[in-house]
Design a protein around this motif. Structure first.
Motif, PDB file in Angstrom:
ATOM      1  N   UNK A 119       6.708   1.882  -2.124  1.00  0.00           N
ATOM      2  CA  UNK A 119       5.975   1.260  -3.223  1.00  0.00           C
ATOM      3  C   UNK A 119       4.711   0.586  -2.696  1.00  0.00           C
ATOM      4  N   UNK A 120       4.833  -0.121  -1.571  1.00  0.00           N
ATOM      5  CA  UNK A 120       3.676  -0.796  -1.007  1.00  0.00           C
ATOM      6  C   UNK A 120       2.570   0.168  -0.634  1.00  0.00           C
ATOM      7  N   UNK A 121       2.930   1.309  -0.056  1.00  0.00           N
ATOM      8  CA  UNK A 121       1.908   2.291   0.314  1.00  0.00           C
ATOM      9  C   UNK A 121       1.263   2.888  -0.926  1.00  0.00           C
ATOM     10  N   UNK A 156      13.969   6.320  -7.330  1.00  0.00           N
ATOM     11  CA  UNK A 156      14.370   6.175  -5.922  1.00  0.00           C
ATOM     12  C   UNK A 156      13.390   5.278  -5.170  1.00  0.00           C
ATOM     13  N   UNK A 157      13.165   4.052  -5.645  1.00  0.00           N
ATOM     14  CA  UNK A 157      12.129   3.214  -5.029  1.00  0.00           C
ATOM     15  C   UNK A 157      12.434   2.908  -3.568  1.00  0.00           C
ATOM     16  N   UNK A 158      11.448   3.085  -2.723  1.00  0.00           N
ATOM     17  CA  UNK A 158      11.564   2.757  -1.293  1.00  0.00           C
ATOM     18  C   UNK A 158      10.675   1.557  -1.032  1.00  0.00           C
ATOM     19  N   UNK A 159      11.293   0.394  -0.773  1.00  0.00           N
ATOM     20  CA  UNK A 159      10.533  -0.822  -0.549  1.00  0.00           C
ATOM     21  C   UNK A 159       9.973  -0.839   0.867  1.00  0.00           C
ATOM     22  N   UNK A 160       8.676  -1.134   0.966  1.00  0.00           N
ATOM     23  CA  UNK A 160       8.033  -1.211   2.281  1.00  0.00           C
ATOM     24  C   UNK A 160       8.666  -2.299   3.138  1.00  0.00           C
ATOM     25  N   UNK A 161       9.135  -3.377   2.495  1.00  0.00           N
ATOM     26  CA  UNK A 161       9.774  -4.449   3.259  1.00  0.00           C
ATOM     27  C   UNK A 161      11.030  -3.942   3.958  1.00  0.00           C
ATOM     28  N   UNK A 211       4.371  -3.449   7.667  1.00  0.00           N
ATOM     29  CA  UNK A 211       4.195  -4.845   7.254  1.00  0.00           C
ATOM     30  C   UNK A 211       2.971  -4.985   6.356  1.00  0.00           C
ATOM     31  N   UNK A 212       1.906  -4.253   6.657  1.00  0.00           N
ATOM     32  CA  UNK A 212       0.726  -4.285   5.797  1.00  0.00           C
ATOM     33  C   UNK A 212       1.047  -3.738   4.409  1.00  0.00           C
ATOM     34  N   UNK A 213       1.854  -2.682   4.356  1.00  0.00           N
ATOM     35  CA  UNK A 213       2.244  -2.128   3.060  1.00  0.00           C
ATOM     36  C   UNK A 213       3.125  -3.112   2.290  1.00  0.00           C
ATOM     37  N   UNK A 214       3.959  -3.857   3.010  1.00  0.00           N
ATOM     38  CA  UNK A 214       4.821  -4.838   2.350  1.00  0.00           C
ATOM     39  C   UNK A 214       3.994  -5.939   1.695  1.00  0.00           C
TER      40      UNK A 214
END
Length: 355
Positions: A53-55, A157-162, A214-217
């Motif tokens: 999601x962050x990306x 299917x959300x993939x969290x950057x964190x 981490x930047x994407x998070x």
């Protein structure tokens, strides 16, 4: 237990599903809204649906900035420089693209601006629309594709950057654990310096992946608006671990003096084995959202090594060695003490995240 193909590639399969759903949804919504040149909206949705999601958020923000800047500039140029014939159209394209190409080279965020400029300038030759409508349609298409990409990334299917960042941190610790015995063997017998550098590069590459996650998070917080724990302290702790490993690796290029090996070789091997086990425990705690279990055997191994160095000094053995060999021993001792402290700090950071 053996991991099945579906489990091994679940992240890739989830990404494939998200991209497919985003493309189909954009096409359907575009037809309902009567979006012109729906092809560009679908392509935008496919491009902006990323692994996490962050990306996706970062890609959408950058893509939107580039599209808006390129559309505004190319639209203004097309409005004041009419491209009625081929020579004039060539001049118009050059004037529109050159500054946008320079801007994209200076600022990666605007990398899509030249492509947007091309579409805005040349689309009227195909659709017979005005330059203003061409720029407006381009912005609308990106808004539709980017919006669908964000919604699909969040819901399907959300993939969290964190979470991916924590997994990348655990992978980095596992790589360090695997490298430690090979690295410490250099204190007993000569090792190929290039092999040691390969180990260091592997750890560096693992940290680079973690830093990117981490930047994407950070971008991900824009969507979720949650007061999630900051990953920066954890990153700093892992970066110090990497620096410590570099110091130890430099010391491991040269074996210990022959007079010291019988008394220090076993102690160093014990430190390597126990530290590798502790790194794996820290990685498991990181992904399992729990505090790491302290290793008493690792503390005992560090203490035993320190006592042996003190005994060598009291016996005068260190004083009888050449200066460069004594410096080598003390440099190793300093690196180990620094590493011990950073291992404790890493476990504290992981425990803070668990709380």
């Amino acid at each position: 237990m053996e991991i099945g193909p579906l489990s091994r590639y679940r992240a890739q399969l989830a990404l494939g599903a998200r991209i497919t759903i985003a493309a189909v949804a954009t096409l359907g919504i575009g037809h309902l809204l009567g979006t012109p040149m729906i092809l560009w909206a679908v392509l935008t949705a496919v491009i902006l649906t990323q692994m996490s999601v962050g990306r996706s958020v970062k890609a959408t923000i950058d893509y939107s900035f580039g599209t808006l800047g390129g559309a505004i500039y190319a639209g203004l140029v097309s409005n004041y420089v009419a491209g009625a014939n081929e020579p004039t159209l060539l001049l118009l394209l050059a004037i529109a693209i050159a500054p946008l190409a320079l801007l994209s080279a200076l600022t990666p965020r605007f990398s899509v601006a030249p492509a947007t400029g091309v579409i805005v300038v040349l689309a009227p030759t195909l659709t017979h629309a005005t330059a203003f409508h061409s720029a407006y349609d381009r912005v609308l298409e990106v808004a539709l594709g980017g919006g669908v990409a964000l919604v699909v990334s969040h819901l399907v299917f959300p993939a969290r950057a964190r979470i991916l960042a924590l997994e990348a941190g655990a992978e980095m610790l596992a790589f360090m654990a695997e490298a430690l015995p090979r690295l410490f063997s250099g204190f007993a017998q000569p090792q190929d310096p290039e092999a040691i550098r390969d180990l260091q590069r592997g750890v560096g590459d693992a940290f680079a992946r973690l830093d990117k996650m981490e930047q994407e998070a950070r971008h991900e917080r824009i969507v979720f608006l949650e007061a999630e724990p900051d990953l920066a302290p954890l990153l700093r702790a892992l970066l110090r671990m990497r620096h410590d490993l570099v110091m130890i690796g430099r010391a491991a290029v040269t074996p210990l003096p022959e007079r010291l090996r019988p008394r220090l070789e076993t102690l160093l091997a014990t430190i390597a084995d126990e530290a590798a086990a502790q790194l794996l425990e820290s990685g498991a705690a990181l992904t399992g959202a729990r505090a790491p279990v302290p290793s008493k055997t690792l503390d005992a191994a560090f203490d035993a090594y320190s006592r042996e160095i003190s005994a060598l000094r009291e016996e005068g053995i260190l004083r009888s060695l050449p200066v460069e060999q004594v410096e080598h021993v003390f440099a190793l001792g300093f690196a180990l003490e620094q590493w011990r402290g950073d291992l404790d700090d890493l476990d504290r950071r992981i425990a803070e995240r668990a709380r």
